[in-house]
Write a protein that holds these residues in place. Sequence first.
Motif, PDB file in Angstrom:
ATOM      1  N   PHE A 230     -21.000 -42.346  -2.689  1.00 54.75           N
ATOM      2  CA  PHE A 230     -21.499 -41.477  -3.754  1.00 54.75           C
ATOM      3  C   PHE A 230     -20.585 -40.264  -3.936  1.00 54.75           C
ATOM      4  CE2 PHE A 230     -24.474 -37.989  -4.994  1.00 54.75           C
ATOM      5  CZ  PHE A 230     -24.655 -38.407  -6.297  1.00 54.75           C
ATOM      6  N   VAL A 231     -20.235 -39.644  -2.812  1.00 54.02           N
ATOM      7  CA  VAL A 231     -19.376 -38.455  -2.915  1.00 54.02           C
ATOM      8  C   VAL A 231     -17.998 -38.834  -3.446  1.00 54.02           C
ATOM      9  CG1 VAL A 231     -18.278 -36.615  -1.604  1.00 54.02           C
ATOM     10  CG2 VAL A 231     -20.633 -37.235  -1.124  1.00 54.02           C
ATOM     11  N   ARG A 232     -17.481 -39.949  -2.974  1.00 49.36           N
ATOM     12  CA  ARG A 232     -16.191 -40.409  -3.521  1.00 49.36           C
ATOM     13  C   ARG A 232     -16.296 -40.642  -5.008  1.00 49.36           C
ATOM     14  NH1 ARG A 232     -13.360 -45.449  -2.261  1.00 49.36           N
ATOM     15  NH2 ARG A 232     -11.907 -44.697  -3.841  1.00 49.36           N
ATOM     16  N   GLY A 233     -17.404 -41.259  -5.413  1.00 47.88           N
ATOM     17  CA  GLY A 233     -17.611 -41.517  -6.841  1.00 47.88           C
ATOM     18  C   GLY A 233     -17.650 -40.223  -7.629  1.00 47.88           C
ATOM     19  N   LEU A 234     -18.367 -39.227  -7.084  1.00 45.71           N
ATOM     20  CA  LEU A 234     -18.429 -37.939  -7.783  1.00 45.71           C
ATOM     21  C   LEU A 234     -17.028 -37.378  -7.981  1.00 45.71           C
ATOM     22  CD1 LEU A 234     -21.414 -36.030  -6.089  1.00 45.71           C
ATOM     23  CD2 LEU A 234     -21.365 -37.123  -8.322  1.00 45.71           C
TER      24      LEU A 234
END
Lengths: 361, 234
Positions: free
Chosen positions: A134-138
């Motif tokens: 999720f953080v990578r996606g953000l």
Amino acid sequence: MKSPFPSRTKKADQAGNGAAPDENGAVVEEPKPSRKEKLSGHKDLAVHHGGEAGKDVAGWVDSRTNATGIFTAMMSRHVPKGTNWFYTLGSATMFIFAMQAITGVILSMYYTPSATQAYASITHLTNDVFLGEFVRGLHKWGASLMIILIFLHMARTFFFGAYKYPRELNWVIGVVLLILTMVMGLTGYLLPFDQRSFWATIVANNITASGPVVGPYLADFLRAGPDFSATTLSRFYALHMLVVPGLIGGLIGAHLFLVVKLGTTAPPWVRAARPKGAQRSEAVVAGVAVADSDEVSVSSNGVVANGSVEAVAEEADQAKSKTEAPEAAAGPEVTEAESAPEEPEAPEEPEAPADDEETTS
Amino acid sequence: MNNREKEEYLREYEQLKKKGKPFFPYAIMKDSVMFLVVAAVLITMSLVLGAEMGPKADPTTTTYTPRPEWYFFFLFELLRVLKPPALVPIATVGIPTICMVLLLALPFYDRGAERIPWKRPIATITGILIIIAMAKLTLLGASAGSPSEIELATKPQYEQGKAIVAESGCLACHAIGENGAHGGLGPDLTEIGSKIPRSAIKQSVEIGPGIMPSFRGLGEEDLNAVADYLASLN
Ligand code: HEM
């Protein structure tokens, strides 16, 4: 949009009214005493509630930095008439940059900038760490959004002619910010060290090398030598997480300083000039309520044609005010009503009672 | 803008500002709504699209697609439009540099007092044309896929070389027969065998002339297979 702070609005209104009916521009927008009141208020608190160390510290800091004063001044500074949704694009860009900084710091806690471990560390982060993907996606999609927003913001300032006197320097800073943002995209792309990013970066580097004069040297510098190596990765990493964001942060500071100092432009089609000042004070006397220009434009025509609709709506409102308060319908007003609304929906706006720039200034 | 126009602008602006509203809460409200929208879009994208990883970078493998992030497509495509080797430096550095300088210096050569978009048609139309051109180039770049197939028939002894070429990403820049990037970064290789000798082909693949990456990592055997295959194209 109803004002969530009615009391404040009223206060501003009164201040405006008090100083209003002149054209010689000596109006003070915000009553000066308020800042002093605040400061003395802090002192009082400190005296009366000695236990509240927080207030004490706030007062201590404040008396040295005037932080509250600066903050109040920034908050109560006026944005010009007609300011619309396009003016949110700059701060949206800043918001997304802040998001990138936060998610970037989180990613850096798991990332290893070495050619042998980079890929594994990101795979680990993506697959094993809680919310890692999720953080990578953000961070990944945030980069794309930031590019989109920065281009939109630039388009806004371009089409509004906001780069003209006296804001030339802010445009120049903006272009540098744009270039640096693209550099962020370029340097960040290599970091996952998968096939795509690796080979795309090689091509990008070869492109750099094909440039005249400095091209080969620049490419050598980026590559950290004649060949693509492990050092290349750490070099990109340093650029991506230290050098370039530092520059961007500093330049955003300068950019915003100038924004606050010079003020943001009004949409170019919004005009202030109205030579019929005396006449308008009559409308004030008559107590005519005219719709809040902001509300009218946003609710009637959505975001786009805000400013122009607003102008029309104002004239329409004046036409309306004529019917409501006949004594206000003196000579010049008629000419204004004649040139008035082509758009029929404007006068039908129901939300009437609100503050009005028309009548107060 | 001459001095009179500047003064006039400042005076007008002063008035507009007086008629405006305080930053707090009016501008802040809009900004906050915008933040929420941006945050919602971002979170949705992250949840829906995720962040997938390709295979690990491997300088010695043969399969890759040298594709930049989408926001560099327009630059990539610019290269394709101007691909003759003599023009490459112009396309890669010359044009972007000129564009950057023009952009940077904009306030210094566009000094007219007029700000209303439809009353300064040259600036407005130029801006719109640039946006259209960039959008078009970006779309072109996006549709240039990453083909890894060559339909051109070949003799059996060259099949191995053909397979390597097909999966090595050469087609991202070169065209071979119906496949690959027509009008791509690199020259059409369909008849390369009749243009340059096998040794020159091999050397090109090994060195990577200009912006083409070097494929030395393929190894001697595969390089020979590639060179044999390409030399057979005529
Ligand atoms: C990191 C990127 C950037 C950030 C965070 C940023 C932020 C801002 C903010 C918050 C404003 C206040 C008004 C508004 O929001 O529209 C502003 C104004 C401005 N920006 Fe930017 N900006 C960035 C990039 C750019 C770029 C790329 C350009 C143009 C090349 C630019 C040119 C301007 C100009 C000329 C103004 C004054 C506009 C006016 O007064 O109406 N900025 N910027």
